[in-house]
Design a protein around this motif. Structure first.
Motif, PDB file in Angstrom:
ATOM      1  N   ASP A 158     131.221  58.607  48.066  1.00 49.27           N
ATOM      2  CA  ASP A 158     129.841  58.101  47.707  1.00 49.27           C
ATOM      3  C   ASP A 158     129.270  58.869  46.742  1.00 49.27           C
ATOM      4  OD1 ASP A 158     129.314  55.921  50.356  1.00 49.27           O
ATOM      5  OD2 ASP A 158     130.394  55.256  48.358  1.00 49.27           O
ATOM      6  N   THR A 159     129.394  60.172  47.073  1.00 46.93           N
ATOM      7  CA  THR A 159     129.152  61.467  46.172  1.00 46.93           C
ATOM      8  C   THR A 159     129.081  61.085  44.688  1.00 46.93           C
ATOM      9  OG1 THR A 159     129.330  63.056  47.907  1.00 46.93           O
ATOM     10  CG2 THR A 159     129.052  63.863  45.606  1.00 46.93           C
ATOM     11  N   ALA A 160     128.002  61.168  43.993  1.00 45.23           N
ATOM     12  CA  ALA A 160     127.970  60.439  42.628  1.00 45.23           C
ATOM     13  C   ALA A 160     126.446  60.701  42.039  1.00 45.23           C
ATOM     14  CB  ALA A 160     128.773  59.128  42.446  1.00 45.23           C
ATOM     15  N   GLU A 161     126.378  60.302  40.810  1.00 45.69           N
ATOM     16  CA  GLU A 161     125.104  60.228  40.120  1.00 45.69           C
ATOM     17  C   GLU A 161     124.862  58.575  40.090  1.00 45.69           C
ATOM     18  OE1 GLU A 161     124.300  62.706  36.801  1.00 45.69           O
ATOM     19  OE2 GLU A 161     121.982  62.151  37.388  1.00 45.69           O
ATOM     20  N   TYR A 162     123.784  58.088  40.260  1.00 41.99           N
ATOM     21  CA  TYR A 162     123.510  56.628  40.293  1.00 41.99           C
ATOM     22  C   TYR A 162     122.389  56.314  39.374  1.00 41.99           C
ATOM     23  CZ  TYR A 162     126.340  56.183  44.250  1.00 41.99           C
ATOM     24  OH  TYR A 162     127.504  56.132  44.994  1.00 41.99           O
ATOM     25  N   PHE A 163     122.485  55.432  38.467  1.00 43.25           N
ATOM     26  CA  PHE A 163     121.583  55.196  37.367  1.00 43.25           C
ATOM     27  C   PHE A 163     120.997  53.562  37.502  1.00 43.25           C
ATOM     28  CE2 PHE A 163     121.721  58.877  34.649  1.00 43.25           C
ATOM     29  CZ  PHE A 163     123.016  59.492  34.892  1.00 43.25           C
ATOM     30  N   CYS A 164     119.684  53.588  37.518  1.00 48.87           N
ATOM     31  CA  CYS A 164     119.133  52.206  37.501  1.00 48.87           C
ATOM     32  C   CYS A 164     118.838  51.869  35.828  1.00 48.87           C
ATOM     33  CB  CYS A 164     117.986  52.270  38.212  1.00 48.87           C
ATOM     34  SG  CYS A 164     116.973  50.670  38.329  1.00 48.87           S
ATOM     35  N   ALA A 165     119.209  50.514  35.541  1.00 55.40           N
ATOM     36  CA  ALA A 165     118.966  50.299  34.235  1.00 55.40           C
ATOM     37  C   ALA A 165     118.341  48.938  34.062  1.00 55.40           C
ATOM     38  CB  ALA A 165     120.156  50.299  33.664  1.00 55.40           C
ATOM     39  N   GLY A 201     118.376  58.915  36.735  1.00 57.75           N
ATOM     40  CA  GLY A 201     119.487  59.209  37.580  1.00 57.75           C
ATOM     41  C   GLY A 201     119.015  59.970  38.783  1.00 57.75           C
ATOM     42  N   THR A 202     119.870  59.579  39.870  1.00 63.37           N
ATOM     43  CA  THR A 202     119.787  60.111  40.987  1.00 63.37           C
ATOM     44  C   THR A 202     121.106  60.677  41.652  1.00 63.37           C
ATOM     45  OG1 THR A 202     117.946  58.658  41.844  1.00 63.37           O
ATOM     46  CG2 THR A 202     119.030  59.629  43.566  1.00 63.37           C
ATOM     47  N   LYS A 203     121.257  61.705  41.940  1.00 64.34           N
ATOM     48  CA  LYS A 203     122.467  62.431  42.402  1.00 64.34           C
ATOM     49  C   LYS A 203     122.521  62.479  43.965  1.00 64.34           C
ATOM     50  CE  LYS A 203     123.388  65.737  38.546  1.00 64.34           C
ATOM     51  NZ  LYS A 203     123.538  67.243  38.498  1.00 64.34           N
ATOM     52  N   LEU A 204     123.445  61.339  44.495  1.00 64.10           N
ATOM     53  CA  LEU A 204     123.319  61.465  45.871  1.00 64.10           C
ATOM     54  C   LEU A 204     124.638  62.485  46.325  1.00 64.10           C
ATOM     55  CD1 LEU A 204     123.335  59.997  48.653  1.00 64.10           C
ATOM     56  CD2 LEU A 204     124.907  58.361  47.774  1.00 64.10           C
ATOM     57  N   GLN A 205     124.223  63.291  47.207  1.00 66.43           N
ATOM     58  CA  GLN A 205     125.141  64.290  47.803  1.00 66.43           C
ATOM     59  C   GLN A 205     125.423  63.833  49.058  1.00 66.43           C
ATOM     60  OE1 GLN A 205     123.817  68.280  48.124  1.00 66.43           O
ATOM     61  NE2 GLN A 205     125.648  68.951  48.712  1.00 66.43           N
ATOM     62  N   VAL A 206     126.693  63.436  49.581  1.00 71.93           N
ATOM     63  CA  VAL A 206     127.157  63.094  50.869  1.00 71.93           C
ATOM     64  C   VAL A 206     127.593  64.555  51.689  1.00 71.93           C
ATOM     65  CG1 VAL A 206     128.278  61.577  52.394  1.00 71.93           C
ATOM     66  CG2 VAL A 206     127.328  60.751  50.254  1.00 71.93           C
ATOM     67  N   LEU A 238     112.397  58.309  40.836  1.00 72.77           N
ATOM     68  CA  LEU A 238     111.698  59.316  41.426  1.00 72.77           C
ATOM     69  C   LEU A 238     112.343  60.466  41.955  1.00 72.77           C
ATOM     70  CD1 LEU A 238     108.640  57.762  42.849  1.00 72.77           C
ATOM     71  CD2 LEU A 238     108.752  58.921  41.055  1.00 72.77           C
ATOM     72  N   ASP A 239     113.540  60.145  42.659  1.00 72.17           N
ATOM     73  CA  ASP A 239     114.282  61.340  43.523  1.00 72.17           C
ATOM     74  C   ASP A 239     115.444  61.780  42.309  1.00 72.17           C
ATOM     75  OD1 ASP A 239     113.970  58.919  46.127  1.00 72.17           O
ATOM     76  OD2 ASP A 239     113.054  60.939  45.779  1.00 72.17           O
ATOM     77  N   SER A 240     115.535  62.878  41.965  1.00 74.38           N
ATOM     78  CA  SER A 240     116.481  63.594  41.122  1.00 74.38           C
ATOM     79  C   SER A 240     117.836  63.791  42.193  1.00 74.38           C
ATOM     80  CB  SER A 240     116.265  64.650  40.356  1.00 74.38           C
ATOM     81  OG  SER A 240     115.708  65.670  41.454  1.00 74.38           O
ATOM     82  N   GLN A 241     117.719  64.212  43.230  1.00 71.76           N
ATOM     83  CA  GLN A 241     118.623  64.404  43.967  1.00 71.76           C
ATOM     84  C   GLN A 241     118.403  63.840  45.697  1.00 71.76           C
ATOM     85  OE1 GLN A 241     120.802  68.015  43.944  1.00 71.76           O
ATOM     86  NE2 GLN A 241     119.363  68.841  42.219  1.00 71.76           N
ATOM     87  N   VAL A 242     119.323  63.474  46.331  1.00 70.56           N
ATOM     88  CA  VAL A 242     119.304  62.757  47.849  1.00 70.56           C
ATOM     89  C   VAL A 242     120.376  63.203  48.491  1.00 70.56           C
ATOM     90  CG1 VAL A 242     119.185  60.769  49.287  1.00 70.56           C
ATOM     91  CG2 VAL A 242     117.953  60.827  47.070  1.00 70.56           C
ATOM     92  N   PRO A 243     120.281  64.290  49.548  1.00 69.45           N
ATOM     93  CA  PRO A 243     121.127  64.784  50.479  1.00 69.45           C
ATOM     94  C   PRO A 243     121.247  63.746  51.469  1.00 69.45           C
ATOM     95  CG  PRO A 243     119.443  66.307  50.350  1.00 69.45           C
ATOM     96  CD  PRO A 243     119.177  65.240  49.420  1.00 69.45           C
ATOM     97  N   VAL A 244     122.335  63.282  52.104  1.00 66.99           N
ATOM     98  CA  VAL A 244     122.467  62.438  53.235  1.00 66.99           C
ATOM     99  C   VAL A 244     123.744  62.797  54.083  1.00 66.99           C
ATOM    100  CG1 VAL A 244     123.494  60.652  51.874  1.00 66.99           C
ATOM    101  CG2 VAL A 244     122.313  60.148  53.994  1.00 66.99           C
ATOM    102  N   PHE A 245     123.693  62.712  55.247  1.00 67.86           N
ATOM    103  CA  PHE A 245     124.970  63.028  56.123  1.00 67.86           C
ATOM    104  C   PHE A 245     125.842  61.905  55.668  1.00 67.86           C
ATOM    105  CE2 PHE A 245     124.294  67.393  57.828  1.00 67.86           C
ATOM    106  CZ  PHE A 245     123.032  67.241  57.863  1.00 67.86           C
ATOM    107  N   GLU A 246     127.049  62.068  55.848  1.00 71.16           N
ATOM    108  CA  GLU A 246     128.153  61.224  56.339  1.00 71.16           C
ATOM    109  C   GLU A 246     127.751  60.185  57.432  1.00 71.16           C
ATOM    110  OE1 GLU A 246     132.043  62.576  56.488  1.00 71.16           O
ATOM    111  OE2 GLU A 246     132.914  61.030  55.667  1.00 71.16           O
ATOM    112  N   GLU A 247     127.975  58.796  56.837  1.00 69.22           N
ATOM    113  CA  GLU A 247     127.736  57.783  57.916  1.00 69.22           C
ATOM    114  C   GLU A 247     126.160  57.489  58.178  1.00 69.22           C
ATOM    115  OE1 GLU A 247     130.075  58.089  61.238  1.00 69.22           O
ATOM    116  OE2 GLU A 247     131.829  58.620  60.467  1.00 69.22           O
ATOM    117  N   ALA A 248     125.385  58.229  57.577  1.00 71.32           N
ATOM    118  CA  ALA A 248     123.926  57.828  57.673  1.00 71.32           C
ATOM    119  C   ALA A 248     123.606  56.836  56.541  1.00 71.32           C
ATOM    120  CB  ALA A 248     123.138  58.929  57.606  1.00 71.32           C
ATOM    121  N   PRO A 249     122.531  56.147  56.716  1.00 73.36           N
ATOM    122  CA  PRO A 249     122.054  54.882  55.705  1.00 73.36           C
ATOM    123  C   PRO A 249     121.521  55.855  54.597  1.00 73.36           C
ATOM    124  CG  PRO A 249     120.324  55.062  57.305  1.00 73.36           C
ATOM    125  CD  PRO A 249     121.769  55.772  57.927  1.00 73.36           C
ATOM    126  N   VAL A 250     121.593  55.110  53.392  1.00 70.83           N
ATOM    127  CA  VAL A 250     120.875  55.725  52.180  1.00 70.83           C
ATOM    128  C   VAL A 250     120.021  54.510  51.405  1.00 70.83           C
ATOM    129  CG1 VAL A 250     122.471  55.514  50.531  1.00 70.83           C
ATOM    130  CG2 VAL A 250     120.966  57.477  50.263  1.00 70.83           C
TER     131      VAL A 250
END
Lengths: 113, 113
Positions: free
Chosen positions: A85-92, A106-111, A7-19
Motif C-alpha cells: 500500500d506504500t504509494a501516494e494518494y490523491f483526493c479529487a 497528495g498524501t504519501k503513505l509509507q508502510v 492536510l497530511d503530506s506524509q503518513v508513516p504507519v506500521f504494517e497491519e495497523a489501520p490508517v
C-alpha cells in the motif's frame, strides 16, 4: 470554484495497523468525490468514487471512504495496511458539468515493516 | 482495460526548444486532459478537450498549447521550453459523462536544461 485540502503530506504507519488519510473540500455546488493512488513511477489509478447514495464507499485493495456532507470531508481508511500500500494518494473533486477536476496535493503513505 | 499511452517516459530538452508530448487512448473516450505534477503541488490542469478540434484552458495554460486532430490523440506543445517547465506531465482520458473517473497514462518526466 472548488478546492481540496489534504492536510497530511506524509503518513508513516506500521504494517497491519489501520490508517486514515484525510481529505476536506470546499465547493458551492454538489460534487463527485474520488480517491486515486499513484504507485512509484506510474500514473494515477482510481481507488474509489462517491457519486451518490450510501455515504460509505468501498474501493479496491480493501480501502473505503466515507462522505460527510456536513463536514465536507471524504476521508480514506483501511483497517490493516500492507507493504504494497506504500504509494501516494490523491483526493479529487468534480463539480459536474465539464470535468474540471481539482486534485489535492497528495498524501504519501509509507508502510513500515 | 483502458490504455492511455504517453509516447516518452523521459525527455530532456534545451531551453528554447519546441517540445511535443504525445498521448493516445484506445477506448474511444470523448474527454482528454493534460496535467502537470510537481512535489507538494499535486496535479494541476493545463488543458483539456471534450471533442476533436476542441480545447479549453485549465488552471495553468501559460506557455503551453494543445492539439486534438483525432479523437484518440491529444498532444501537448511547449512552444519555447523553459527551465520552470521541468516537471512530470500526465495525460488522462474519460468518458463523456461528467462523473466518469479519469484514466491516466504513466507520465512523461520532462527536464529542460
Amino acid at each position: 470554484a472548488q478546492s481540496v485540502t489534504q492536510l497530511d503530506s506524509q503518513v508513516p504507519v506500521f504494517e497491519e495497523a489501520p490508517v486514515e488519510l484525510r481529505c476536506n473540500y470546499s465547493s458551492s455546488v454538489s460534487v463527485y468525490l474520488f480517491w486515486y493512488v499513484q504507485y512509484p513511477n506510474q500514473g494515477l489509478q482510481l481507488l474509489l468514487k462517491y457519486l451518490s447514495g450510501s455515504t460509505l464507499v468501498k474501493g479496491i485493495n480493501g480501502f473505503e471512504a466515507e462522505f460527510n456532507k456536513s463536514q465536507t470531508s471524504f476521508h480514506l481508511r483501511k483497517p490493516s495496511v500492507h507493504i504494497s500500500d506504500t504509494a501516494e494518494y490523491f483526493c479529487a473533486v468534480n463539480p459536474g458539468g465539464y470535468q474540471k477536476v481539482t486534485f489535492g496535493t497528495g498524501t504519501k503513505l509509507q508502510v513500515i515493516p | 482495460d483502458v490504455k492511455v499511452t504517453q509516447s516518452s517516459r523521459y525527455l530532456v530538452k534545451r531551453t528554447g526548444e519546441k517540445v511535443f508530448l504525445e498521448c493516445v487512448q484506445d477506448m474511444d473516450h470523448e474527454n482528454m486532459f493534460w496535467y502537470r505534477q510537481d512535489p507538494g503541488l499535486g496535479l494541476r490542469l493545463i488543458y483539456f478537450s471534450y471533442d476533436v478540434k476542441m480545447k479549453e484552458k485549465g488552471d495553468i495554460p501559460e506557455g503551453y498549447s494543445v492539439s486534438r486532430e483525432k479523437k484518440e490523440r491529444f498532444s501537448l506543445i511547449l512552444e519555447s521550453a523553459s527551465t520552470n517547465q521541468t516537471s512530470m506531465y500526465l495525460c488522462a482520458s474519460s468518458l463523456g459523462q461528467y462523473n466518469s473517473p479519469l484514466h491516466f497514462g504513466n507520465g512523461t518526466r520532462l527536464t529542460v536544461t
